[in-house]
Design a protein around this motif. Structure first.
Motif, PDB file in Angstrom:
ATOM      1  N   GLY A  10       0.806  -1.205   0.000  1.00 40.90           N
ATOM      2  CA  GLY A  10       0.000   0.000   0.000  1.00 40.90           C
ATOM      3  C   GLY A  10       0.843   1.261   0.000  1.00 40.90           C
ATOM      4  N   ARG A  11       0.223   2.347  -0.436  1.00 39.81           N
ATOM      5  CA  ARG A  11       0.828   3.676  -0.413  1.00 39.81           C
ATOM      6  C   ARG A  11      -0.168   4.607   0.274  1.00 39.81           C
ATOM      7  N   LEU A  12       0.322   5.558   1.032  1.00 42.48           N
ATOM      8  CA  LEU A  12      -0.572   6.419   1.793  1.00 42.48           C
ATOM      9  C   LEU A  12      -1.468   7.240   0.867  1.00 42.48           C
ATOM     10  N   PRO A  13      -2.777   7.231   1.104  1.00 44.60           N
ATOM     11  CA  PRO A  13      -3.680   8.074   0.325  1.00 44.60           C
ATOM     12  C   PRO A  13      -3.871   9.451   0.948  1.00 44.60           C
ATOM     13  N   THR A  14      -3.149   9.709   2.030  1.00 49.48           N
ATOM     14  CA  THR A  14      -3.265  10.984   2.739  1.00 49.48           C
ATOM     15  C   THR A  14      -1.948  11.262   3.442  1.00 49.48           C
ATOM     16  N   THR A  15      -1.685  12.508   3.769  1.00 46.38           N
ATOM     17  CA  THR A  15      -0.434  12.901   4.411  1.00 46.38           C
ATOM     18  C   THR A  15      -0.517  12.682   5.912  1.00 46.38           C
ATOM     19  N   PHE A  16       0.563  12.151   6.501  1.00 44.63           N
ATOM     20  CA  PHE A  16       0.644  11.939   7.944  1.00 44.63           C
ATOM     21  C   PHE A  16       1.542  13.010   8.559  1.00 44.63           C
ATOM     22  N   PRO A  17       0.991  13.907   9.379  1.00 48.24           N
ATOM     23  CA  PRO A  17       1.814  14.952   9.986  1.00 48.24           C
ATOM     24  C   PRO A  17       2.660  14.418  11.134  1.00 48.24           C
ATOM     25  N   VAL A  18       3.734  15.164  11.461  1.00 49.72           N
ATOM     26  CA  VAL A  18       4.548  14.828  12.638  1.00 49.72           C
ATOM     27  C   VAL A  18       3.697  15.009  13.887  1.00 49.72           C
ATOM     28  N   VAL A  19       3.081  16.168  14.012  1.00 49.11           N
ATOM     29  CA  VAL A  19       2.114  16.441  15.077  1.00 49.11           C
ATOM     30  C   VAL A  19       0.899  17.073  14.419  1.00 49.11           C
ATOM     31  N   GLY A  20      -0.228  16.941  15.074  1.00 48.95           N
ATOM     32  CA  GLY A  20      -1.465  17.429  14.484  1.00 48.95           C
ATOM     33  C   GLY A  20      -1.418  18.885  14.088  1.00 48.95           C
ATOM     34  N   ALA A  21      -0.721  19.689  14.897  1.00 50.46           N
ATOM     35  CA  ALA A  21      -0.673  21.130  14.634  1.00 50.46           C
ATOM     36  C   ALA A  21       0.041  21.455  13.334  1.00 50.46           C
ATOM     37  N   ASP A  22       0.819  20.497  12.787  1.00 50.82           N
ATOM     38  CA  ASP A  22       1.513  20.731  11.514  1.00 50.82           C
ATOM     39  C   ASP A  22       0.560  20.740  10.331  1.00 50.82           C
ATOM     40  N   SER A  23      -0.604  20.140  10.483  1.00 49.60           N
ATOM     41  CA  SER A  23      -1.515  20.042   9.360  1.00 49.60           C
ATOM     42  C   SER A  23      -1.972  21.429   8.935  1.00 49.60           C
ATOM     43  N   PRO A  24      -1.726  21.817   7.679  1.00 44.22           N
ATOM     44  CA  PRO A  24      -2.103  23.169   7.242  1.00 44.22           C
ATOM     45  C   PRO A  24      -3.599  23.460   7.366  1.00 44.22           C
ATOM     46  N   VAL A  25      -4.427  22.445   7.177  1.00 42.70           N
ATOM     47  CA  VAL A  25      -5.860  22.589   7.410  1.00 42.70           C
ATOM     48  C   VAL A  25      -6.214  21.620   8.528  1.00 42.70           C
ATOM     49  N   LEU A  26      -6.557  22.156   9.693  1.00 39.29           N
ATOM     50  CA  LEU A  26      -6.784  21.303  10.844  1.00 39.29           C
ATOM     51  C   LEU A  26      -8.221  21.387  11.351  1.00 39.29           C
ATOM     52  N   SER A  27      -8.744  22.584  11.490  1.00 41.35           N
ATOM     53  CA  SER A  27     -10.033  22.736  12.155  1.00 41.35           C
ATOM     54  C   SER A  27     -11.178  22.168  11.326  1.00 41.35           C
ATOM     55  N   THR A  28     -12.057  21.463  12.001  1.00 39.84           N
ATOM     56  CA  THR A  28     -13.284  20.964  11.386  1.00 39.84           C
ATOM     57  C   THR A  28     -14.502  21.657  11.985  1.00 39.84           C
ATOM     58  N   ARG A  29     -14.267  22.665  12.804  1.00 38.05           N
ATOM     59  CA  ARG A  29     -15.350  23.252  13.594  1.00 38.05           C
ATOM     60  C   ARG A  29     -15.836  24.565  12.965  1.00 38.05           C
ATOM     61  N   PRO A  30     -17.133  24.668  12.749  1.00 35.01           N
ATOM     62  CA  PRO A  30     -17.671  25.896  12.160  1.00 35.01           C
ATOM     63  C   PRO A  30     -17.456  27.096  13.074  1.00 35.01           C
TER      64      PRO A  30
END
Length: 822
Positions: A646-666
């Motif tokens: 398998g190959r990753l279908p999504t990027t795995f961040p080092v820590v969650g805060a690294d994710s450029p788009v993080l918030s899911t909250r309106p």
């Protein structure tokens, strides 16, 4: 794949029109709302039989949530996408389609093709990928597989449904260019593949609820893309009568109560909804019925049934989807003949998380744990020392049926009685599970449900019992007085109440023998009941269990640590708040790695988690939520019986805060998609953030040299790229060649295609990737159309979004046309 599986998507429209003409307005409207939770009304006079619907996409649950009605449990959709192989996704889809036929299901509510915009998304595990091109390829394979068995797929959730927080009410503000180039791409692929249904989501997009959104349902989906199937609402998503009918919604689910029914008949008679609008909806439902063999006078589908080797196929698919993230010193694959003793550690070794939570849940015939899979693979030749080490379950375990006996018959299981207000038994059944869900299936007049069992106690000491689920309960253990319990959920979302229920625990000092346990639950007014009866025997102190795991690792030839999430962490109904593994799992991995340099971590999760220990261990295998055969598949992958390619279908961040788009909250009811297409791997590149593991990463068990790349533009304007690769490893292996395009202004590289090859050690293979004009095109906002801007492009052949191997240039022709012509 416009003709999936050879099944004709075209039907005799004149014959459909003749059937329509036989129906009264009331009969037409009656067909457009469910008869109940999972079916549509039959109409005998035109030969329309009952159409049954079922949730997906982890398998075909059917119309009940009942452990006695088992279904195949598949690897989660992100795992299917991780194969980077539409044929494997089609294979899984064909199995689902066959099982749907066995269960009498015509309308299957899958696949979920929303994108991995944020790793915190609650249904991340249920979706394919962060990339629209990879998702589109997976969608096409799935549609072909399922509909090849004459079962309608439902591509969902249309559209902008990447978050679970306030999912019923938030407004996704998506710029038109982003909507076209990113979020519509997988749905367009589903329509091109011939999907027979689309589901309208709960949320709004750009100010209009999807069920009321004429522009997206009619103008874009039906008129522009030419979708001729039926648009069904998500359950309870329809909020209006005339507005939703005129917008392009075709079926409002569930029934029998909805904003349609008599109100829609009245709206037609009042001139608020044209009769032709209703006729179009009915024709779409009849078309689906004809395609699935539920309408007399139309060709019936060929016979189909679940194959005898379905379990073996699931095992193979799951192993192929697993991703080797790290493999220092070639510790993997394990060679059983070289091992005398292995330590099998961690909370997920004996209790596999086979699926996520929510409406995708199915009841499998069994779930093979990693511990059981390894014991079967190694036999008596290798000593296995199993230690849990840490616990991550929030709620006490359900009571297994093999230690419970029906008080009336002595059979394994639980006696469940349905009682009226007066205490009269309205019905009774023997169940094989202590956590129960009733969706509109309680006997009429039920005021209370009573669950009784005689529990076999094999260990004396202090036992823990609990009830779980919002409501009023009583719990009696042995001859003790019943405990009166009130449990209140913090959220009114039915799915969150189901997968993340409140719990109340009671302690009882028991000796070895049998004890009577009785729980009573007052049922809510809504005909849906969800509750659990749980138990845990005495167990070692937490620190003692931790120390035992570390000590077991110290003298083992290899330490296998199984960590992961639970279905309370990854679920429909809520988003995650962080990417941390629950409990002391990170601490356990580091402690084991400190005493054994040959530590292999198997991560049992569907969505990214932080792995602060990843450089401390020899190897990391990402096993996903691998379904019912997961334990066997993990053993196959660890030993190399099947290459975990398998190959990753999504990027795995080092820590969650690294994710450029993080918030899911309106914010004030709005989720702003202001990042446009710059999320996932493209955002990491633009922000110069190095992920833990990039999109497309996966080592497999081979090494590869990229030797040559050649590109040419065909007469049609498509670009054909040949990439020559050589297997420099010591065994036959599979490589996924990924193709990215640049030269589009300041935008980062984007995936435009991929292909896989298999070659023996030392052999060379050529991967051919064809990129059509539609994939090369971008949305021209000023002209409101697709356009390929002529000029030079950089084509990059890569092993991942960051491991780029070969580059070439090509000039493309300028062109502008509609989506279907490009």
């Amino acid at each position: 794949m416009n003709n999936p599986g050879g099944i004709a998507t075209a039907v005799d429209e004149e014959a459909l029109g003749a059937l329509l003409a036989e129906l009264t307005l009331e009969e037409k409207v009656g067909l457009l709302t469910g008869a109940d939770f999972w079916s549509l009304h039959p109409i005998e006079k035109i030969g329309l039989r009952t159409i049954l619907l079922s949730d997906g996409p982890n398998g075909v649950r059917g119309t009940t949530w009942d452990e006695r009605d088992t279904s195949l449990l598949f690897p989660n959709p992100s795992a299917l996408s991780a194969t980077w192989d539409p044929e494997q996704v089609e294979r899984a889809g064909a199995l689902m389609g066959a099982q749907a036929r066995d269960k009498g299901i015509a309308w299957f509510l899958a696949p979920n093709i929303n994108l991995h915009r944020s790793p915190l998304g609650g249904r991340h595990f249920e979706c394919y990928s962060e990339d629209p091109v990879l998702t589109a390829a997976s969608v096409a394979g799935f549609v072909s597989g399922v509909q090849g068995n004459a079962v309608a797929v439902t591509v969902k959730h249309y559209i902008g449904n990447e978050s679970e927080t306030d999912r019923m009410t938030y407004d996704a503000r998506i710029p038109e260019k982003t909507l076209r180039e990113v979020y519509l791409v997988p749905f367009e692929a589903g329509v091109r593949a011939g999907a027979w249904s689309v589901m309208a989501s709960y949320n709004s997009v750009n100010g209009a609820s999807l069920t009321d959104n004429r522009r997206l349902l009619t103008d874009v989906l039906k008129d522009e893309l030419g979708f001729d199937g039926a648009v069904v609402s998500d359950w309870f998503a329809t909020r209006s009568t005339a507005a939703s009918a005129n917008a392009g919604l075709d079926v409002a689910m569930p029934g029998p109560h909805s904003p349609w029914n008599e109100a829609l008949v009245a709206a037609v008679r009042a001139g608020e909804v044209a009769p032709s609008v209703v006729d179009d909806k009915v024709l779409r439902v009849l078309r689906l019925a004809a395609r699935t063999g539920h309408l007399d006078g139309f060709p019936g589908p060929a016979p189909a049934t679940t194959p005898a080797d379905a379990g073996e196929q699931l095992r193979d698919i799951a192993a192929r989807a697993m991703v080797v993230l790290r493999n220092e010193g070639g510790v993997l694959p394990l060679v059983p003949a070289s091992l005398g003793r292995i330590a099998v550690l961690g909370p997920n070794a004996a209790l596999l998380t086979a699926q996520g939570g929510g409406s995708a849940h199915v009841n499998p015939p069994h779930v093979v744990s990693p511990l059981a899979g390894l014991r079967a693979a190694f036999g008596d030749s290798v000593e296995i020392d199993h230690q849990e080490g840490v616990s991550t379950q929030r709620i006490l375990p359900a009571i297994p049926a093999d230690v419970a006996r029906d008080p009336e018959t002595g059979e394994p299981g639980f006696r469940v009685d349905f009682l009226s207000d007066a205490g009269v038994v309205l019905g009774t059944e023997l169940r094989l599970a202590s956590r129960l869900v009733y969706m509109g299936t309680l006997p009429a007049g039920t005021a209370e449900v009573r669950v009784r069992t005689d529990l076999t106690v094999s260990e004396a000491g202090t036992h823990q019992f609990s009830v779980s689920g919002a409501g009023q309960y009583s719990l009696a253990i042995g001859a003790d007085e019943p405990h009166a319990i009130t449990l209140t959920s913090a959220d009114n979302d039915l799915i969150e109440n189901l997968v993340k229920p409140p719990e109340h625990r009671v302690s009882a000092d028991l000796g070895v023998g049998t004890v009577r346990v009785e729980m009573r639950s007052a049922t809510p007014a809504f005909p849906m009941a969800m509750f659990g009866l749980n138990h845990q025997a005495p167990r070692p102190a937490a620190d003692d269990a931790f120390a035992a795991a570390v000590e077991a690792a110290r003298s083992a030839d290899v330490a296998l640590v199984f960590v992961g999430t639970t279905d309370e962490v990854e679920s429909e109904g809520f988003d995650r708040t962080d990417l941390l593994l629950p409990g002391r799992q990170d601490e356990l991995v580091s402690a084991v790695a400190a005493v054994n340099p040959r530590t292999v971590v198997v991560v049992n999760a569907g969505a990214p988690v932080e792995m602060p220990w990843r450089d401390e261990v020899a190897a990391v295998l990402w096993a996903w939520l691998p379904g019912q055969e997961g334990g066997h598949a993990i053993a196959d992958a660890l030993t190399g019986v099947v290459e975990p390619g398998g190959r990753l279908p999504t990027t795995f961040p080092v820590v969650g805060a690294d994710s450029p788009v993080l918030s899911t909250r309106p914010v004030d009811g709005v989720i702003d998609y202001a990042e446009g297409s710059t999320f996932g791997y493209r955002a990491y590149e633009k922000s110069s953030i190095v992920p833990a593991y990039p999109f497309g990463h996966g080592l497999g068990y081979g090494t590869w040299a990229y030797e040559d790349i050649a590109a040419a533009e065909t007469d049609s304007g498509a670009v054909t790229v040949d990439v020559s690769v050589r297997n420099t490893g010591v065994r036959t292996s599979r490589e996924v060649v990924q193709l990215y395009v640049g030269g589009e202004g300041e935008d980062p590289l984007r995936l435009v295609g991929f292909a896989s090859v298999t070659a023996g050690a030392g052999d060379t293979a050529t991967a051919r990737i064809t990129v059509d004009r539609r994939t090369l095109a971008r949305w021209d906002e000023s002209a409101s159309q697709w356009r390929v801007v002529g000029g030079p492009r950089t084509l990059v052949a890569a092993r991942s979004a960051t491991d780029r191997r070969l580059t070439t240039q090509i000039d493309v022709k300028d062109s502008a046309a509609c989506a279907w012509d490009l």
